[in-house]
Design an enzyme around this catalytic site. Structure first.
Site, PDB file in Angstrom:
ATOM      1  N   CYS A 293       0.903  -1.069   0.309  1.00 37.91           N
ATOM      2  CA  CYS A 293       0.134  -0.433   0.140  1.00 37.91           C
ATOM      3  C   CYS A 293       0.680   0.820   0.306  1.00 37.91           C
ATOM      4  O   CYS A 293       1.487   1.126   0.910  1.00 37.91           O
ATOM      5  CB  CYS A 293      -0.849  -0.509   1.238  1.00 37.91           C
ATOM      6  SG  CYS A 293      -1.317   1.366   2.198  1.00 37.91           S
TER       7      CYS A 293
ATOM      8  N   CYS B 151       0.277   4.138   2.718  1.00 43.51           N
ATOM      9  CA  CYS B 151       0.699   3.306   3.980  1.00 43.51           C
ATOM     10  C   CYS B 151       2.134   4.029   4.299  1.00 43.51           C
ATOM     11  O   CYS B 151       1.859   3.790   5.823  1.00 43.51           O
ATOM     12  CB  CYS B 151       0.875   1.544   4.326  1.00 43.51           C
ATOM     13  SG  CYS B 151      -1.238   1.500   3.437  1.00 43.51           S
TER      14      CYS B 151
END
Length: 89
Positions: A13, A16
């Site tokens: 991600c 993230c």
């Protein structure tokens, strides 16, 4: 009162990875008052389901009484600090 930040993330991600340094800085400042947990959604799908995580990063701030606030997407430090204070940290 125990205050916990749960960081739901995945290695693949991109956002993230943007969130990580923000959380690391907060942990240095708040680590004595707030417990920081990183939860990989790929490895912990049951926990992610329990918290109804549909997109990542999702950050949940909770205390002994339950969830105080949840954030979806990259969240800046000041918003998280407000949630810590609201939770009683």
């Amino acid at each position: 009162m125990t205050v916990t930040l749960k960081d739901f993330y995945a290695d693949w991600c991109g956002p993230c990875k943007t969130q990580d340094p923000i959380l690391e800085e907060l942990e240095e400042e708040w680590g004595d008052r707030v417990e920081f947990e990183k939860i990989d959604v790929d490895e912990n799908q049951d926990v992610a389901n329990e918290y109804q995580v549909r997109s990542i990063p999702t950050i949940v701030v909770e205390n002994d009484e339950g969830i105080v606030e949840r954030f979806v997407g990259v969240t800046q430090a000041d918003k998280l600090e407000d949630a810590f204070e609201q939770a009683g940290a």
